[in-house]
Design a protein around this motif. Structure first.
Motif, PDB file in Angstrom:
ATOM      1  N   SER A 231      41.418  67.309 -21.193  1.00 39.78           N
ATOM      2  CA  SER A 231      42.249  66.123 -21.458  1.00 39.78           C
ATOM      3  C   SER A 231      42.873  65.616 -20.162  1.00 39.78           C
ATOM      4  O   SER A 231      42.966  64.401 -19.952  1.00 39.78           O
ATOM      5  CB  SER A 231      43.321  66.423 -22.503  1.00 39.78           C
ATOM      6  N   LEU A 234      40.035  63.833 -18.278  1.00 42.04           N
ATOM      7  CA  LEU A 234      39.756  62.518 -18.875  1.00 42.04           C
ATOM      8  C   LEU A 234      40.859  61.521 -18.526  1.00 42.04           C
ATOM      9  O   LEU A 234      40.581  60.363 -18.192  1.00 42.04           O
ATOM     10  CB  LEU A 234      39.626  62.641 -20.401  1.00 42.04           C
ATOM     11  N   ALA A 235      42.114  61.976 -18.591  1.00 37.67           N
ATOM     12  CA  ALA A 235      43.238  61.082 -18.288  1.00 37.67           C
ATOM     13  C   ALA A 235      43.188  60.639 -16.829  1.00 37.67           C
ATOM     14  O   ALA A 235      43.455  59.470 -16.514  1.00 37.67           O
ATOM     15  CB  ALA A 235      44.562  61.782 -18.588  1.00 37.67           C
ATOM     16  N   ALA A 238      40.404  58.096 -16.463  1.00 34.41           N
ATOM     17  CA  ALA A 238      40.748  56.818 -17.101  1.00 34.41           C
ATOM     18  C   ALA A 238      41.771  56.041 -16.284  1.00 34.41           C
ATOM     19  O   ALA A 238      41.855  54.820 -16.391  1.00 34.41           O
ATOM     20  CB  ALA A 238      41.279  57.068 -18.502  1.00 34.41           C
ATOM     21  N   SER A 239      42.559  56.742 -15.468  1.00 32.59           N
ATOM     22  CA  SER A 239      43.597  56.041 -14.714  1.00 32.59           C
ATOM     23  C   SER A 239      43.052  55.452 -13.421  1.00 32.59           C
ATOM     24  O   SER A 239      43.713  54.625 -12.782  1.00 32.59           O
ATOM     25  CB  SER A 239      44.765  56.983 -14.407  1.00 32.59           C
ATOM     26  N   SER A 252      51.908  56.458 -15.142  1.00 30.40           N
ATOM     27  CA  SER A 252      50.753  55.882 -15.825  1.00 30.40           C
ATOM     28  C   SER A 252      51.229  55.167 -17.088  1.00 30.40           C
ATOM     29  O   SER A 252      52.184  55.558 -17.736  1.00 30.40           O
ATOM     30  CB  SER A 252      49.757  56.987 -16.151  1.00 30.40           C
ATOM     31  N   ILE A 254      49.265  54.756 -19.627  1.00 25.76           N
ATOM     32  CA  ILE A 254      48.449  55.216 -20.750  1.00 25.76           C
ATOM     33  C   ILE A 254      49.091  56.446 -21.392  1.00 25.76           C
ATOM     34  O   ILE A 254      49.460  57.388 -20.693  1.00 25.76           O
ATOM     35  CB  ILE A 254      47.029  55.589 -20.257  1.00 25.76           C
ATOM     36  N   PHE A 259      43.833  61.340 -25.118  1.00 21.99           N
ATOM     37  CA  PHE A 259      42.974  62.236 -24.330  1.00 21.99           C
ATOM     38  C   PHE A 259      42.956  63.634 -24.929  1.00 21.99           C
ATOM     39  O   PHE A 259      41.919  64.295 -24.980  1.00 21.99           O
ATOM     40  CB  PHE A 259      43.447  62.280 -22.875  1.00 21.99           C
TER      41      PHE A 259
END
Ligand SMILES: [Zn+2]
Length: 281
Positions: A231, A234-235, A238-239, A252, A254, A259
């Protein structure tokens, strides 16, 4: 038998896309404090009640060109994405579930025949978990909150699923099952709980700690470590686009819950395979 299996998987995809559509409507109703199980679906823009023909997943969106039949305003593309994601999540789940239970790769067309009542019950409970997981994903992404109304039912269904899988399918003793559950709590609920207490809720939300309980019930402790790793990976990935585009650093925008949920889905279904590879190395 192959024809039955293919029909079954098509049915699972359709069921999943219906559930994706349901999740979109249900989270919206939860947020706006309406009767969130029974209420009729309506357009988010013009509030016109939707007819059955408007509610066929994927098909309705494509035939209407992505617009509301009544006010002709655009329906957000996330509705279609949710239906496709729901269908795919259900399809992949049902194809991989027997392999996950027996911890070896089985041909989905053949393993369809090995669906015993106990295995079917476990798979059904997993699909219920999956619907709640999708709802949490959408809710956290849109409104940055993991509501108790969703997390608590997920904890209950996860506990039932764990009981069926450990006591019913794997014939683990009650004592060993309880030890497995206790250890399962350590990586996420334990770590996040400590971070939550240390930071008084500034680094980690209590929602993530409670979600960790459900994850700990679904996944053994080593899987929990994988979930944490995956997770965060992935985070971070994605950032990157946001960081490149806005050239900002630090906080962030998000939420982290989505995630955590995607990582849980992947590790639940495929963690065993990765563990087998790691054990060989
Ligand atoms: Zn409308």
């Amino acid at each position: 038998m192959t024809a039955y299996a293919i029909f079954f998987y098509v049915l699972m995809f359709v069921l999943g896309s219906v559930m994706g559509s349901f999740v979109g409507a249900m989270t919206w109703r939860m947020k706006t404090n309406r009767d969130w199980v029974r209420g009729r679906s309506e357009c988010e823009r013009c509030h016109h009640k939707l007819a059955v023909i408007d509610l066929i997943p994927i098909f309705s969106y494509l035939t209407l060109g992505g617009r509301c039949r009544y006010c002709h305003k655009k329906i957000s593309r996330s509705a279609l994405a949710l239906e496709l994601a729901g269908g795919s999540a259900f399809l992949v789940s049902t194809m991989l579930f027997p392999s996950m239970v027996y911890q070896e790769w089985l041909d989905p067309l053949a393993s369809f025949q090995s669906l015993t009542p106990m295995l079917s019950l476990a798979m059904g409970l997993w699909l219920v978990c999956l619907v709640i997981v999708m709802a949490l994903f959408v809710y956290d992404l849109r409104w940055r909150l993991l509501p108790n109304k969703l997390v608590f039912p997920l904890i209950v269904i996860s506990l039932l699923l764990s009981a069926v899988m450990n006591l019913g399918l794997a014939h683990v003793s009650l004592m060993n099952w309880l030890i497995t559950l206790g250890l399962g709590m350590l990586p996420i609920t334990g770590v996040y709980g400590i971070l939550y207490l240390l930071s008084r809720g500034r680094w980690i939300g209590l929602g993530d700690v409670k979600l960790g309980i459900a994850i700990g019930l679904l996944i053994p402790w080593w899987g929990g470590v994988l979930v944490l790793f995956l997770s965060n990976l992935l985070a971070s990935l994605a950032s990157i686009p946001g960081l490149l585009k806005r050239r900002i650093s630090g906080a962030s925008e998000i939420p982290f819950g989505p995630f955590l949920l995607v990582a849980t889905y992947l590790v639940f279904l495929l963690g065993w395979a990765l563990k087998n590879i790691l054990l060989v190395l």
